[in-house]
Write a protein that holds these residues in place. Structure first.
Motif, short mmCIF file in Angstrom:
data_model
loop_
_atom_site.label_atom_id
_atom_site.label_comp_id
_atom_site.label_asym_id
_atom_site.label_seq_id
_atom_site.Cartn_x
_atom_site.Cartn_y
_atom_site.Cartn_z
N SER A 85 52.83 29.67 -11.94
CA SER A 85 53.16 28.34 -12.43
C SER A 85 54.45 28.51 -13.23
CB SER A 85 52.02 27.78 -13.30
OG SER A 85 52.02 28.41 -14.57
N PRO A 86 55.10 27.42 -13.65
CA PRO A 86 56.31 27.59 -14.47
C PRO A 86 56.05 28.31 -15.79
CG PRO A 86 56.21 25.38 -13.57
CD PRO A 86 54.89 26.01 -13.29
N GLU A 87 54.79 28.41 -16.20
CA GLU A 87 54.48 29.02 -17.49
C GLU A 87 53.85 30.40 -17.39
OE1 GLU A 87 52.95 26.15 -16.51
OE2 GLU A 87 54.28 24.65 -17.40
N LEU A 88 53.16 30.70 -16.29
CA LEU A 88 52.34 31.91 -16.21
C LEU A 88 52.73 32.77 -15.02
CD1 LEU A 88 49.88 33.51 -17.26
CD2 LEU A 88 48.45 32.14 -15.74
N GLY A 89 52.90 34.08 -15.28
CA GLY A 89 53.24 35.01 -14.21
C GLY A 89 52.64 36.38 -14.47
N LEU A 90 52.67 37.23 -13.45
CA LEU A 90 52.21 38.62 -13.55
C LEU A 90 53.28 39.53 -12.93
CD1 LEU A 90 48.49 38.31 -12.34
CD2 LEU A 90 49.29 38.49 -14.70
N ASN A 118 55.96 32.08 -20.18
CA ASN A 118 57.27 31.47 -20.44
C ASN A 118 57.09 30.38 -21.50
OD1 ASN A 118 59.67 29.92 -20.34
ND2 ASN A 118 60.08 30.64 -18.26
N VAL A 119 57.35 30.72 -22.77
CA VAL A 119 57.15 29.75 -23.85
C VAL A 119 58.22 28.66 -23.82
CG1 VAL A 119 55.97 31.42 -25.32
CG2 VAL A 119 58.45 31.19 -25.47
N SER A 120 59.37 28.94 -23.20
CA SER A 120 60.40 27.90 -23.10
C SER A 120 59.89 26.74 -22.25
CB SER A 120 61.68 28.48 -22.49
OG SER A 120 62.22 29.49 -23.30
N ASN A 121 59.23 27.06 -21.13
CA ASN A 121 58.68 26.00 -20.28
C ASN A 121 57.48 25.32 -20.94
OD1 ASN A 121 60.52 26.22 -18.20
ND2 ASN A 121 59.29 27.70 -17.06
N PHE A 131 69.35 27.68 -19.09
CA PHE A 131 70.12 28.93 -19.12
C PHE A 131 69.31 30.08 -19.70
CE2 PHE A 131 73.00 31.71 -21.64
CZ PHE A 131 73.62 32.34 -20.57
N TRP A 132 68.54 29.81 -20.77
CA TRP A 132 67.86 30.88 -21.49
C TRP A 132 66.37 30.60 -21.52
CZ3 TRP A 132 68.03 31.45 -27.53
CH2 TRP A 132 67.33 32.60 -27.92
N ASN A 133 65.57 31.57 -21.08
CA ASN A 133 64.11 31.48 -21.16
C ASN A 133 63.58 32.64 -21.97
OD1 ASN A 133 62.90 29.28 -19.22
ND2 ASN A 133 64.67 30.15 -18.16
N VAL A 134 62.66 32.34 -22.89
CA VAL A 134 62.02 33.34 -23.73
C VAL A 134 60.61 33.57 -23.19
CG1 VAL A 134 61.28 33.96 -26.05
CG2 VAL A 134 63.38 32.63 -25.71
N ILE A 135 60.29 34.84 -22.85
CA ILE A 135 59.05 35.15 -22.13
C ILE A 135 58.34 36.33 -22.81
CG2 ILE A 135 58.06 35.73 -19.89
CD1 ILE A 135 60.70 34.71 -18.64
N PRO A 136 57.40 36.09 -23.72
CA PRO A 136 56.58 37.18 -24.24
C PRO A 136 55.67 37.73 -23.14
CG PRO A 136 56.47 35.25 -25.67
CD PRO A 136 57.12 34.81 -24.39
N PHE A 137 55.28 38.99 -23.28
CA PHE A 137 54.40 39.60 -22.28
C PHE A 137 53.52 40.65 -22.96
CE2 PHE A 137 58.27 42.13 -22.32
CZ PHE A 137 57.79 43.44 -22.37
#
Length: 383
Positions: A85-90, A118-121, A131-137
């Motif tokens: 989804s735009p927010e969740l990935g593996l 993806n906390v930006s989404n 342009f910039w996406n912040v993605i904690p993991f």
């Protein structure tokens, strides 16, 4: 540590299974893509540093902090992942090659399964042009110190920053931390009776690289159902209005046709076995500028008239007409002749002798309403 690792592994499987269902995303303005969409590959150049549990338990002070140069070494990493989804990935990430801890270099690799958020989404909504996406993991996995020939389980996390180049490429800037079992750097466990002593190795890293989004990399917007329904309702209202206008026009044409003077009916002498026969012409209609019959249903009455003519050896007169509102007089004459000839051909096919059929082209006329009725041919019995 092992219990924690298996718990996280189960969580990864559960997240992947849920992400492949039709559950709505946090941003419900996009549609769920198929399984083969939104995959990505990453390649990074890494700087890493290791701080082993043995050294940490020596309490040597600030001079031995993990970011010191004699602990750092270059490395690399690659990853394969998918956004569900735009927010969740593996993703599955493998890093390593070279490492260093307190001036001791070693070769290693570290493989982890990681969940990406993806906390930006989440906070700002999905925007494929951001342009910039912040993605904690966060994730867990196995590592091997190849120089010491030992394996360790690890758990870690960090923050991935992506900077968009286009729909398929982005620059990565990532930093993270991994906690390994205490035998990763040294190759053997730590046996320390001090209850305050640590029993793990610390691995810090920072890296820069490139992301390649494979295949379809964006999410389609969900259609605005209310807007579509409103549009369809507007189109339906317009069609209903046109239908009402057509019905009104049809009623008007019927009234005009009903009020037309009736054609003079010529009664011919009938054989004794027929009580009465009204010599009303049978009409066959044609499309504009055409000489072939518009509808085969018109030939039903012609066939009945042909049967009567055959049984009674009667003569038939076929008249062709054209619409004077279109075409030239010469063209209409030719068109009316052709229509009469077409109907004669059908009568011959029905069994009427050719010498019993007369044809006459009447050219352009305007004696019927609506004007489409002027594009016709008539068949009638004559003496």
């Amino acid at each position: 540590m092992k219990k924690l690792f298996f718990t996280l592994a189960f969580a990864f499987v559960a997240v992947g299974a849920m992400a492949q269902t039709e559950t709505p995303t946090l941003d419900n303005s996009v549609k769920t893509n198929d399984f083969w969409s939104n995959w990505f590959v990453q390649g990074n150049l890494q700087w890493n540093a290791n701080y082993g549990s043995q050294e940490h338990n020596m309490h040597t002070g600030m001079s031995d902090l993990p970011w010191k140069r004699y602990r750092g070494h270059v490395g690399a990493s690659v990853a394969l992942g998918k956004w569900f989804s735009p927010e969740l990935g593996l993703r599955l990430k493998v890093a390593g090659i070279w490492g260093k801890a307190y001036d001791t270099s070693f070769k290693y690799w570290d493989a982890q399964g990681q969940a990406l958020v993806n906390v930006s989404n989440i906070l700002c909504g999905y925007n494929p042009k951001r342009f910039w996406n912040v993605i904690p993991f966060g994730g867990a996995g196995f590592a091997r110190n190849m120089s010491k020939n030992c394996y360790s389980m690890g758990i870690g996390g960090g923050i991935l920053n992506t900077f968009r180049i286009n729909d398929h490429f982005a620059v990565n800037l990532e930093g993270g931390y991994t906690r390994f079992e205490n035998d990763f750097v040294s190759g053997h466990g730590v046996h320390n009776t001090n209850k305050r002593a640590t029993s793990h190795d610390n691995h810090f890293y920072a890296e820069i690289g490139l992301t390649w989004n494979i295949g379809k990399a964006v999410w389609d917007a969900v259609p605005d159902v209310d807007a579509i329904n409103a549009l369809h309702q507007g189109e339906l209202d317009a069609l209903n209005a046109r239908l009402r206008d057509a019905l009104a026009e049809n009623d008007q044409l019927k009234n005009k046709l009903a009020n037309q003077p009736k054609p003079v009916e010529k009664v011919i002498e009938t054989p004794k076995h027929v009580k009465e026969f009204i010599a009303t012409p049978v009409s066959v209609f044609f499309d504009l500028n055409k000489t072939h019959v518009a509808s085969q249903y018109d030939l039903v009455n012609v066939k009945a008239l042909a049967k009567y003519a055959i049984e009674n050896k009667s003569n038939l007169l076929v008249k062709g007409f054209a619409d004077s509102a279109t075409g030239t007089p010469a063209g209409n004459q030719k068109l009316s002749d052709g229509r009469a000839a077409t109907v004669k051909g059908h009568l011959i096919e029905m069994g009427v002798p050719a010498d019993k059929i007369q044809t006459e082209g009447c050219g352009g006329v305007n004696d019927m309403s609506p004007i489409q009725f002027n594009r016709r041919a008539t068949v009638q019995v004559v003496e």
